[in-house]
Design a protein around this motif. Structure first.
Motif, PDB file in Angstrom:
ATOM      1  N   SER A  55       1.157  -1.145  -0.025  1.00  0.00           N
ATOM      2  CA  SER A  55      -0.001  -0.050  -0.062  1.00  0.00           C
ATOM      3  C   SER A  55       0.876   1.194  -0.150  1.00  0.00           C
ATOM      4  CB  SER A  55      -0.939   0.059   1.404  1.00  0.00           C
ATOM      5  OG  SER A  55      -1.673  -1.195   1.380  1.00  0.00           O
TER       6      SER A  55
ATOM      7  N   THR B 212      -3.156  -1.949  -2.672  1.00  0.00           N
ATOM      8  CA  THR B 212      -4.136  -1.261  -2.479  1.00  0.00           C
ATOM      9  C   THR B 212      -3.833   0.034  -3.196  1.00  0.00           C
ATOM     10  OG1 THR B 212      -3.525  -0.102  -0.473  1.00  0.00           O
ATOM     11  CG2 THR B 212      -4.637  -2.296  -0.303  1.00  0.00           C
TER      12      THR B 212
ATOM     13  N   LEU C  71      -6.906  -3.936  -4.659  1.00  0.00           N
ATOM     14  CA  LEU C  71      -8.052  -3.607  -3.751  1.00  0.00           C
ATOM     15  C   LEU C  71      -8.107  -2.160  -3.755  1.00  0.00           C
ATOM     16  CD1 LEU C  71      -6.851  -6.548  -3.141  1.00  0.00           C
ATOM     17  CD2 LEU C  71      -7.421  -6.012  -0.798  1.00  0.00           C
TER      18      LEU C  71
ATOM     19  N   ASP D 171      -9.339   0.921   1.454  1.00  0.00           N
ATOM     20  CA  ASP D 171      -8.346   1.001   2.212  1.00  0.00           C
ATOM     21  C   ASP D 171      -8.401   2.142   3.501  1.00  0.00           C
ATOM     22  OD1 ASP D 171      -6.195  -0.265   3.221  1.00  0.00           O
ATOM     23  OD2 ASP D 171      -4.603   0.685   2.214  1.00  0.00           O
TER      24      ASP D 171
ATOM     25  N   THR E 186     -11.802  -5.186  -1.863  1.00  0.00           N
ATOM     26  CA  THR E 186     -12.030  -4.025  -0.979  1.00  0.00           C
ATOM     27  C   THR E 186     -11.095  -4.155   0.333  1.00  0.00           C
ATOM     28  OG1 THR E 186     -14.208  -3.816  -1.606  1.00  0.00           O
ATOM     29  CG2 THR E 186     -13.666  -2.697   0.221  1.00  0.00           C
ATOM     30  N   ALA E 187     -10.252  -3.182   0.747  1.00  0.00           N
ATOM     31  CA  ALA E 187      -9.550  -3.194   2.083  1.00  0.00           C
ATOM     32  C   ALA E 187     -10.196  -2.201   2.756  1.00  0.00           C
ATOM     33  CB  ALA E 187      -8.072  -2.842   1.635  1.00  0.00           C
TER      34      ALA E 187
ATOM     35  N   SER F  69      -7.510  -4.559   6.447  1.00  0.00           N
ATOM     36  CA  SER F  69      -6.191  -4.373   5.965  1.00  0.00           C
ATOM     37  C   SER F  69      -5.282  -3.598   7.116  1.00  0.00           C
ATOM     38  CB  SER F  69      -6.051  -3.710   4.996  1.00  0.00           C
ATOM     39  OG  SER F  69      -6.781  -2.519   4.847  1.00  0.00           O
TER      40      SER F  69
END
Length: 843
Positions: free
Chosen positions: A276, A346, A389, A392, A419-420, A462
């Motif tokens: 991320s 993400t 994803l 977040d 989806t995070a 996450s």
């Protein structure tokens, strides 16, 4: 023999044996062979039955020893209600495919605040094969004057059969984690890897790391600082900073441990890490309000312009957005060249927050355009196997973002694989973290179906952690324990709603919860305290050079405790001797991660009301009018008000005060008294009523009148004084309650008084507000947040673990008796002590 620091050995405690990164002394991983051991085991079993019976008769805690000297817990009695011994009921006629083999493989382990140093200890159970005794036990439940909760599960009723299974659990490989890991000796590092990823430890299989720096870095850094280098010719393809900090090596060690510990999981699952970004290089970012007037770009990676951080936006022609997407590509390739292949990325960490640390803001529209125009096509071309994803961020706006970006006509939707979501409340009240947004999780899964999103769409927790600082630094075991209980509640609730996994924040931090270059100190399950290691030099500093925060929250109280004191509080001396503190949240989450292996699925499970007399509650015996369970720590502004089966606890105790507010009382984790009132209108983000301030002048709380329903004895309307046509109403969960079912946390709202779900029962003496909206299944009570007694049930038959697992957790200050019924058939009866967690596995 004393060490050079004067420590006396504790019993037979010894450092971790490191031949295979395993702990041969671990009580939960021993193999006993030979006839002598078998005989000894049989004798121990007989002794356990006798002791368990005595415990039941005299109502006291006792223990029995296994042949290797480890202690087996027997459930204590800590209030006036008799404690049930653990009884397992066998049946060769079970209607469940998971229980056909009978009761021989049922096992219970426990971690309890009453005995914090006996983590994951096996509970002695008595096997009952006589069906007549089982019938008598059921009849007894109907007549008893004290409560026994009925935990109803159905191993054959998978909650989300068409969605991906549970992928696992894990934590984040941040620079802070790597620096702390490398501050330990080789023995300490080996111990941490086994603790986090090994078979005798948590068995983590998920991870997260940052692209460029994050707040848990020593300072901001980027892998390409050359202004205008749109083709990233100067990108550091060795990701030297991450190599030198130890991040890459730590990931490789984790992968190796998972591969060796769980060889049967490797092909389908193995170690999965997502990456991320917190911030692009500053030269890609638009100037912020902190930059000088006329600046061409941001001077720093911290902070962000709004509504999007990139210099020329995210349109199709944006050079900076295209270059930033290429940055992802090169980062993924660089790590793959070192042997770390990312499962996914993400788009942006916490895109709605222009944080004071490394940040890049997007609103939903701009994130969608960045995906559609740049990141999606770039990854599809170069890394089609890497999942993308979105979001977040916190649960409050998750559904809103999904409704826009996952719509089939949105050009970004075809690129999005999952989806995070983070667990934070988003405000300044850190005691709300992990306590908000579960109904939104149910909405999210429902929306995935309604919008006909691909069935393989992943919903992943996450990031989650407690702040500020660490349980060790604070020194109060009760607060560290409360943090552990919150972690487990959130994980179980998310899985019941349809989540596919849960990733903690930092895997390991120092004693105060750093380093963090903005001073945002937080907690982690494991801490590095190399100054406490037996082989540490006498003048070894308590804080290393990478930690610049000092002591913003005062002294580190854990450093003032002896190893004996910490060992008694549940931080084992054998790890402290290696410079490692293992905190309560580690052992709590282990009750999930060790048994709910990748491939598991949530099945129906809910703690129902007590059997028998309708006046009897789990925490309130017959004749007692005062709510039980101990102090309500969820009587707090911002807590969602929900409905659950009645347990007779302070979390379900309401007062209609003189101002006509519905008020609750309690204390927070720090012991400060709290009081809150039911809001007058639903929260715009959570779409249900929350607790709010009782201050009349702020005009946030509802004013209610309790009026009888015409022609219906004992039924009332709870009418809004602000609007006589509006009443308190039940608002069912969109997802039909997921694994919990319809009674597992539906919300309350204000609506038409004509609706049948606007009818309530209100006992002004006990403070219970009840609804029969789900009468076919049983009544429910108005609840602050969630009940004290909770459960999670899982089909683990497709994994390397047992066939099934049930996790029972009790956040109350009193013990709770319960029976577990699978499809109506009693399989186990037991008691759970205050502030405890139990895992029951079915082989």
């Amino acid at each position: 023999m004393k060490s050079k620091q004067g420590y006396e050995p504790i019993g037979d405690e010894r450092p971790l044996e490191l031949g295979g990164r395993g702990d041969s002394s671990s009580s939960h991983n021993d193999d006993n062979n030979g006839d002598a051991t078998t005989k000894s085991t049989l004798m121990m079993g007989a002794a356990a039955v006798i002791l368990a019976t005595l415990a039941f008769l005299i109502g006291r805690s006792t223990t029995t020893s296994t042949p290797d000297g480890e202690e087996t817990a027997i459930l204590p009695n800590l209030n006036n209600v008799p404690t049930r011994i653990c009884e397992i009921y066998s049946s060769s006629h079970s209607s469940s495919k998971l229980l056909k083999s009978g009761s021989g493989g049922i096992q219970m382990i426990q971690t309890s605040f009453a005995e914090p140093s006996k983590q994951w200890s096996e509970v002695a159970c008595v096997h009952v094969k006589n069906r007549r005794l089982l019938q008598e036990q059921d009849e007894e439940l109907q007549q008893q004057e004290y409560g026994t909760a009925q935990i109803n599960i159905d191993f054959d009723k998978v909650a989300f059969p068409d969605r991906p299974p549970i992928l696992g659990f894990g934590g984040a490989f941040t620079e802070a984690a790597a620096l702390n890991f490398n501050s330990l000796s080789q023995q300490g590092q080996d111990a941490v890897i086994e603790l986090l990823f090994g078979k005798s430890g948590l068995g983590y299989t998920l991870g997260r790391t940052h692209i460029n720096s994050c707040d848990f870095s020593v300072e901001s850094y980027s892998h390409d600082d050359t202004d205008g280098d749109f083709t990233l010719d100067d990108f550091d393809t060795e990701v030297t900073h991450d190599l030198e900090s130890g991040m890459v090596d730590m990931m490789l060690l984790a992968q190796k441990s998972v591969d060796e510990s769980f060889p049967k999981e490797v092909d389908e699952y193995g170690m999965r890490i997502i990456a991320s970004p917190w911030s692009p290089p500053s030269w890609m970012k638009a100037p912020t309000s902190d930059d000088v007037e006329g600046a061409l770009h941001a001077e720093l990676m911290t902070g962000s312009a709004l509504p999007v951080c990139l210099r020329d936006g995210v349109g199709e022609d944006s050079k900076y957005a295209a270059s930033w997407a290429l940055f992802f590509d090169k980062f993924i390739t660089a790590y793959a060249n070192h042997g770390v292949k990312f499962y996914g990325v993400t788009v942006q960490n916490e895109p709605e927050f222009p944080a004071p640390w490394d940040a890049c803001a997007y609103d939903v529209s701009h994130e969608g355009d960045f995906i559609a125009n740049h990141l999606g096509p770039q990854l599809q071309k170069s890394h089609p196997d890497v999942k993308l994803l979105f979001f977040d961020h916190n649960k409050d706006h998750m559904v809103k973002w999904a409704n826009e970006l996952l719509a089939k006509d949105h050009p970004a939707s075809k690129y999005i694989d999952g989806t995070a979501v983070h667990w934070y409340a988003g405000g300044m009240d850190r005691l709300l973290d992990g306590a908000q947004g579960n109904p939104n999780m149910h909405r999210m899964v429902s929306e995935l179906d309604v919008m006909d999103v691909r069935k393989d769409h992943v919903l992943l927790g996450s990031e989650a952690c407690h702040c500020p600082t660490t349980g060790y630094a604070g020194g109060d075991l009760s607060i560290a324990w409360a943090r552990a209980m919150r972690n487990v509640h959130t994980i179980l609730a998310d899985l019941a709603a349809g989540s596919n996994g849960f990733i903690e924040w930092n895997l390991i931090l120092d004693s105060i919860g750093g380093p963090n270059h903005l001073g945002n100190l937080c907690d982690s399950p494991v801490l590095a305290v190399p100054h406490r290691a037996l082989d540490a030099e006498k003048d070894f500093p308590a804080q290393l050079g990478f930690e610049h925060a000092g002591h913003p929250f005062g002294e580190v109280h854990g450093d003032n405790k002896t190893r004996e004191e910490l060992n008694a509080e549940g931080s084992p001396a054998k790890y402290l001797d290696l410079g490692v503190v293992v905190q309560p949240m580690y052992y709590y989450v282990g009750h999930i991660t060790r048994f709910i292996r990748p491939g598991s699925r949530a099945v129906h499970g809910l703690v129902g009301a007590s059997a028998g007399d309708p006046e009897v509650r789990t925490f309130r015996p017959k004749g007692q009018r005062v709510a039980g369970g101990g102090i309500n720590d969820l009587a707090r502004n911002g807590i969602e008000v929900t409905l659950w089966p009645c347990e007779g606890s302070t979390r379900q105790e309401w007062l209609l005060n003189e101002q006509k507010q519905l008020q609750v009382f309690g204390h927070d984790w720090l012991g400060a008294p709290t009081t809150s009132c039911l809001a007058k209108k639903p929260d715009k983000d959570f779409d249900g009523l929350l607790l709010t301030t009782c201050n009349i002048d702020e005009n946030k709380s509802g004013l209610f009148e309790v009026l009888p329903v015409e022609g219906k004895q004992s039924k009332v309307h709870i009418v809004s004084s602000n609007n006589k046509k509006s009443c308190l109403v039940v608002q069912p969960l969109r997802n039909n309650g997921g694994a919990y079912g319809p009674r597992g946390g539906p919300q309350v709202n204000v609506g038409s008084c004509d609706h049948p779900w606007a009818e309530w029962g209100f006992d002004s003496i006990t403070g219970e507000i009840t609804s029969s909206a789900f009468d076919a299944l049983g009544g429910v009570c108005l609840t602050t947040g969630w009940p004290f007694l909770q459960v999670g049930a899982f089909d683990t038959s497709a994994t390397t673990a047992a066939n099934g697992a049930v996790i029972v957790t009790n956040e109350a200050g009193e013990h709770a008796n319960y029976v577990i019924k699978n499809r109506g058939e009693t399989v186990l009866a037991a008691s759970i002590p205050p502030k405890s967690i139990q895992t029951i596995t079915f082989n």
